[in-house]
Design a protein around this motif. Structure first.
Motif, PDB file in Angstrom:
ATOM      1  N   SER A  60       0.882  -0.787   0.154  1.00 24.96           N
ATOM      2  CA  SER A  60       0.092   0.176   0.319  1.00 24.96           C
ATOM      3  C   SER A  60       0.466   1.348   0.192  1.00 24.96           C
ATOM      4  O   SER A  60       0.324   2.503  -0.639  1.00 24.96           O
ATOM      5  CB  SER A  60      -1.070  -0.279   1.298  1.00 24.96           C
ATOM      6  OG  SER A  60      -1.506  -0.812   1.370  1.00 24.96           O
ATOM      7  N   THR A  61       2.312   0.850   0.515  1.00 23.44           N
ATOM      8  CA  THR A  61       2.988   1.846   1.011  1.00 23.44           C
ATOM      9  C   THR A  61       4.498   1.831   0.120  1.00 23.44           C
ATOM     10  O   THR A  61       4.705   0.347   0.497  1.00 23.44           O
ATOM     11  CB  THR A  61       3.364   2.416   1.660  1.00 23.44           C
ATOM     12  OG1 THR A  61       3.283   1.766   2.347  1.00 23.44           O
ATOM     13  CG2 THR A  61       1.872   3.976   2.503  1.00 23.44           C
ATOM     14  N   THR A  84      -2.188   3.126  -3.955  1.00 28.25           N
ATOM     15  CA  THR A  84      -1.206   2.409  -3.398  1.00 28.25           C
ATOM     16  C   THR A  84      -0.644   4.566  -3.509  1.00 28.25           C
ATOM     17  O   THR A  84      -0.369   4.484  -4.238  1.00 28.25           O
ATOM     18  CB  THR A  84      -0.589   1.820  -4.620  1.00 28.25           C
ATOM     19  OG1 THR A  84      -1.153   0.610  -4.306  1.00 28.25           O
ATOM     20  CG2 THR A  84       1.118   1.255  -3.864  1.00 28.25           C
ATOM     21  N   LYS A  85       0.133   4.331  -2.152  1.00 28.23           N
ATOM     22  CA  LYS A  85       1.545   5.392  -2.295  1.00 28.23           C
ATOM     23  C   LYS A  85       2.354   4.725  -2.739  1.00 28.23           C
ATOM     24  O   LYS A  85       2.947   4.248  -2.102  1.00 28.23           O
ATOM     25  CB  LYS A  85       0.956   5.835  -0.811  1.00 28.23           C
ATOM     26  CG  LYS A  85       0.965   7.992  -1.139  1.00 28.23           C
ATOM     27  CD  LYS A  85       1.114   8.295   0.586  1.00 28.23           C
ATOM     28  CE  LYS A  85       1.242   9.289   0.725  1.00 28.23           C
ATOM     29  NZ  LYS A  85      -0.007  10.094  -0.527  1.00 28.23           N
ATOM     30  N   THR A 113       4.848  10.038  -7.210  1.00 27.47           N
ATOM     31  CA  THR A 113       5.421  10.869  -6.731  1.00 27.47           C
ATOM     32  C   THR A 113       7.392  10.978  -6.952  1.00 27.47           C
ATOM     33  O   THR A 113       7.898  10.003  -6.278  1.00 27.47           O
ATOM     34  CB  THR A 113       5.145  11.586  -5.650  1.00 27.47           C
ATOM     35  OG1 THR A 113       4.014  11.608  -5.777  1.00 27.47           O
ATOM     36  CG2 THR A 113       5.873  13.166  -5.528  1.00 27.47           C
ATOM     37  N   PHE A 130       4.929  13.320   3.631  1.00 25.90           N
ATOM     38  CA  PHE A 130       4.072  12.908   2.523  1.00 25.90           C
ATOM     39  C   PHE A 130       3.257  12.133   3.066  1.00 25.90           C
ATOM     40  O   PHE A 130       2.447  11.274   2.761  1.00 25.90           O
ATOM     41  CB  PHE A 130       5.414  11.814   1.057  1.00 25.90           C
ATOM     42  CG  PHE A 130       5.398  12.410   0.967  1.00 25.90           C
ATOM     43  CD1 PHE A 130       7.225  12.712   1.656  1.00 25.90           C
ATOM     44  CD2 PHE A 130       5.141  13.215  -0.550  1.00 25.90           C
ATOM     45  CE1 PHE A 130       8.326  13.684   0.492  1.00 25.90           C
ATOM     46  CE2 PHE A 130       6.508  13.820  -1.265  1.00 25.90           C
ATOM     47  CZ  PHE A 130       7.699  14.184  -0.614  1.00 25.90           C
ATOM     48  N   ILE A 132       3.651   9.474   5.006  1.00 27.52           N
ATOM     49  CA  ILE A 132       3.339   8.036   4.753  1.00 27.52           C
ATOM     50  C   ILE A 132       3.898   7.087   6.938  1.00 27.52           C
ATOM     51  O   ILE A 132       4.624   8.464   7.671  1.00 27.52           O
ATOM     52  CB  ILE A 132       4.740   7.776   4.627  1.00 27.52           C
ATOM     53  CG1 ILE A 132       4.676   8.254   3.224  1.00 27.52           C
ATOM     54  CG2 ILE A 132       5.287   6.249   4.848  1.00 27.52           C
ATOM     55  CD1 ILE A 132       3.919   6.890   2.403  1.00 27.52           C
TER      56      ILE A 132
END
Ligand SMILES: Oc1cc(-c2ccc(F)cc2)cc2cccnc12
Ligand SMILES: [Mg+2]
Length: 214
Positions: A60-61, A84-85, A113, A130, A132
């Motif tokens: 997911s990250t 998803t990041k 990004t 971000f 996170i």
């Protein structure tokens, strides 16, 4: 003045690949590196191993260290679930410019990004900049003398959780001996080596996958 190799790689993508088709962008770069000019992309053999680990983790990250021209960025982004990041860090501004154009050509600009800067400076900023908490998957593919200090930085910044997967390129060539020694001997990681070859050559290289246990 003479163009750069990343600029020539971008031209090859724009000439050979289909806009919005990540597979054709990957193929165009591999063709360029096999038939025109070698470049330090993870390549197709190690890239397939990268694909299989990303698919297995289904993160997911995601964090990538070392964007270069965006080849592995495209390989990873094309496999991610919506939402998803995904962040990729690149310290060379000229590479950032090319990578953003190659990622956009693949139609994946909304999935990732690209952040310009050094990993040592940016890793401590991940939470605040971000949003996170922890990374599920990290691909290390930048300068080899940064692998060990950066994994220690991940631990210090609380960016790893039980089960976080780190995958490191080039652990044999150019080599990251201190990093290997650390992840293979630390009780906090379960490590496994995936033998392969240096991209587009017969030279031995491989990927090291390390799972954080804490
Ligand atoms: O995959 C990579 C390969 C090489 C490399 C360069 C020259 C050689 F003769 C052999 C290997 C450097 C990298 C630097 C950063 C991230 N990946 C790299
Ligand atoms: Mg590499």
């Amino acid at each position: 003045t003479r163009s750069t190799r990343p600029q020539r790689m971008l031209k090859a993508v724009q000439k050979k690949a289909t806009k919005g088709d990540p597979e054709s962008v990957i193929s165009a770069i591999d063709y360029f590196c096999k038939h025109s000019e070698w470049a330090m992309n993870v390549g197709d053999e190690k890239g397939s191993i990268l694909d299989s680990v990303v698919t297995e983790v289904n993160p997911s990250t995601v964090l990538e260290l070392g964007t270069y021209c965006g080849y592995s960025t495209v390989r990873i982004a094309r496999l991610l679930s919506p939402g998803t990041k995904f962040i990729t860090l690149e310290f060379n501004p000229a590479n950032v410019t090319i990578a953003r154009q190659i990622i956009a050509y693949a139609g994946l600009q909304d999935k990732v990004t690209v952040v310009e800067g050094s990993s040592g400076d940016l890793i401590p900023q991940m939470k605040e900049r971000f949003g996170i908490t922890t990374f599920d998957f990290i691909f290390l593919d930048h300068w080899k003398d940064r692998y060990l200090p950066d994994i220690k930085l991940f631990e210090e910044c609380g960016l790893l959780r039980k089960g976080s997967v780190l995958l490191a390129d080039n652990v044999i060539c150019p080599g990251a001996p201190e990093y290997l020694e650390y992840v293979r001997n630390s009780p906090r990681y379960e490590s496994r080596y995936y033998p392969a070859h240096l991209e587009y050559t017969k030279v031995e290289d491989g990927l090291e996958k390390s799972v954080f246990l804490e």
